[in-house]
Design a protein around this motif. Structure first.
Motif, PDB file in Angstrom:
ATOM      1  N   UNK A  91      53.040 -78.661  11.306  1.00 11.36           N
ATOM      2  CA  UNK A  91      52.275 -78.482  12.537  1.00 11.36           C
ATOM      3  C   UNK A  91      50.854 -78.025  12.221  1.00 11.36           C
ATOM      4  N   UNK A  92      49.893 -78.460  13.024  1.00 13.59           N
ATOM      5  CA  UNK A  92      48.510 -78.004  12.794  1.00 13.59           C
ATOM      6  C   UNK A  92      48.373 -76.503  13.050  1.00 13.59           C
ATOM      7  N   UNK A  97      48.989 -71.156  15.917  1.00 12.04           N
ATOM      8  CA  UNK A  97      48.400 -69.955  16.509  1.00 12.04           C
ATOM      9  C   UNK A  97      48.728 -69.880  18.000  1.00 12.04           C
ATOM     10  N   UNK A  98      48.716 -71.024  18.678  1.00 12.56           N
ATOM     11  CA  UNK A  98      49.081 -71.049  20.099  1.00 12.56           C
ATOM     12  C   UNK A  98      50.518 -70.637  20.316  1.00 12.56           C
ATOM     13  N   UNK A  99      51.423 -71.126  19.466  1.00 13.89           N
ATOM     14  CA  UNK A  99      52.835 -70.744  19.577  1.00 13.89           C
ATOM     15  C   UNK A  99      53.032 -69.262  19.251  1.00 13.89           C
ATOM     16  N   UNK A 100      52.277 -68.761  18.271  1.00 16.32           N
ATOM     17  CA  UNK A 100      52.352 -67.341  17.936  1.00 16.32           C
ATOM     18  C   UNK A 100      51.844 -66.487  19.091  1.00 16.32           C
ATOM     19  N   UNK A 101      50.782 -66.942  19.741  1.00 21.19           N
ATOM     20  CA  UNK A 101      50.254 -66.229  20.903  1.00 21.19           C
ATOM     21  C   UNK A 101      51.274 -66.213  22.036  1.00 21.19           C
ATOM     22  N   UNK A 102      51.909 -67.350  22.293  1.00 19.04           N
ATOM     23  CA  UNK A 102      52.943 -67.420  23.329  1.00 19.04           C
ATOM     24  C   UNK A 102      54.097 -66.473  23.002  1.00 19.04           C
ATOM     25  N   UNK A 103      54.520 -66.463  21.745  1.00 15.15           N
ATOM     26  CA  UNK A 103      55.599 -65.560  21.334  1.00 15.15           C
ATOM     27  C   UNK A 103      55.187 -64.109  21.518  1.00 15.15           C
ATOM     28  N   UNK A 104      53.937 -63.766  21.162  1.00 19.37           N
ATOM     29  CA  UNK A 104      53.457 -62.390  21.323  1.00 19.37           C
ATOM     30  C   UNK A 104      53.454 -61.983  22.787  1.00 19.37           C
ATOM     31  N   UNK A 105      53.045 -62.896  23.656  1.00 15.07           N
ATOM     32  CA  UNK A 105      53.041 -62.579  25.091  1.00 15.07           C
ATOM     33  C   UNK A 105      54.457 -62.399  25.625  1.00 15.07           C
ATOM     34  N   UNK A 106      55.370 -63.258  25.199  1.00 15.30           N
ATOM     35  CA  UNK A 106      56.764 -63.138  25.637  1.00 15.30           C
ATOM     36  C   UNK A 106      57.371 -61.824  25.129  1.00 15.30           C
ATOM     37  N   UNK A 107      57.097 -61.492  23.887  1.00 15.52           N
ATOM     38  CA  UNK A 107      57.603 -60.235  23.319  1.00 15.52           C
ATOM     39  C   UNK A 107      57.041 -59.047  24.096  1.00 15.52           C
ATOM     40  N   UNK A 108      55.752 -59.078  24.393  1.00 18.19           N
ATOM     41  CA  UNK A 108      55.118 -57.970  25.119  1.00 18.19           C
ATOM     42  C   UNK A 108      55.709 -57.792  26.504  1.00 18.19           C
ATOM     43  N   UNK A 109      55.864 -58.892  27.226  1.00 16.16           N
ATOM     44  CA  UNK A 109      56.429 -58.822  28.578  1.00 16.16           C
ATOM     45  C   UNK A 109      57.871 -58.321  28.519  1.00 16.16           C
ATOM     46  N   UNK A 165      47.195 -62.218  14.779  1.00 11.09           N
ATOM     47  CA  UNK A 165      47.476 -63.654  14.846  1.00 11.09           C
ATOM     48  C   UNK A 165      46.193 -64.443  14.605  1.00 11.09           C
ATOM     49  N   UNK A 166      45.104 -64.030  15.214  1.00 10.41           N
ATOM     50  CA  UNK A 166      43.865 -64.796  15.132  1.00 10.41           C
ATOM     51  C   UNK A 166      43.005 -64.462  13.912  1.00 10.41           C
ATOM     52  N   UNK A 167      43.126 -63.242  13.382  1.00  6.53           N
ATOM     53  CA  UNK A 167      42.220 -62.837  12.312  1.00  6.53           C
ATOM     54  C   UNK A 167      42.903 -62.495  10.999  1.00  6.53           C
TER      55      UNK A 167
END
Length: 172
Positions: A91-92, A97-109, A165-167
């Motif tokens: 995967x690119x 990074x987008x999937x990691x961001x989605x996972x981080x948001x789901x984990x946080x919620x 995730x981003x840096x």
């Protein structure tokens, strides 16, 4: 070597996150050491002197909760959980990074709502005066601690977890 130099050398986190990680890991380590000592004294007393430590099971349960939930925010924002990365090579990086961001948001919620529900249970336990069976320790305070640590995990994932995730590639 000064303590601050040692801390900077052993912790990748930046700013207050470094100190928070150190303090939470220190709490977990102290609790682990206390649990090891309690277990050694309990087993020695039980088998050599036929006199176990009164309430050792209750103390162990409380200690495990304190230890696990002290380490949870640090493990979560560092991404230290078990991860299956079968498709990462295919995967690119932007999609990853987008999937990691989605996972981080789901984990946080999830941690936020989990903490909210646990907090309600802790308040109810305190209002009812619930205590442990043998030692009579109020159990609601441990439950409130679990709720607060769940909220810290959610906040840490939203802030420092997403930052990593981003840096994380630029930091290495």
């Amino acid at each position: 070597m000064s303590f601050v130099t040692w801390l900077k050398g052993h912790y990748d986190e930046k700013g207050p996150a470094r100190w928070l990680a150190f303090l939470l890991e220190l709490l977990a380590v102290v609790m682990l050491m206390a649990l090891m000592l309690l277990t050694c004294v309990d087993v020695t007393g039980r088998y050599l002197f036929n006199n176990p430590v009164p309430g050792a099971i209750e103390l162990t349960r409380s200690g495990l909760a304190i230890m696990v939930f002290a380490a949870m925010p640090v493990v979560t924002w560092r991404g230290g959980h078990v991860v299956v990365d079968l498709l990462d090579r295919f995967l690119p990086s932007g999609l990853l990074k987008g999937l990691s961001l989605l996972a981080a948001l789901v984990i946080s919620v999830a941690f936020y709502f989990l903490g909210s529900r646990i907090y309600e249970l802790g308040e109810r336990s305190i209002m009812r005066g619930e205590t442990t069976e043998f030692l009579g320790i109020p159990s609601g305070y441990i439950v409130l601690y679990i709720a607060v640590m769940s909220w810290i995990t959610a906040l840490g994932m939203l802030t420092y977890g997403i930052y990593r995730i981003f840096f994380q590639d630029q930091a290495k």
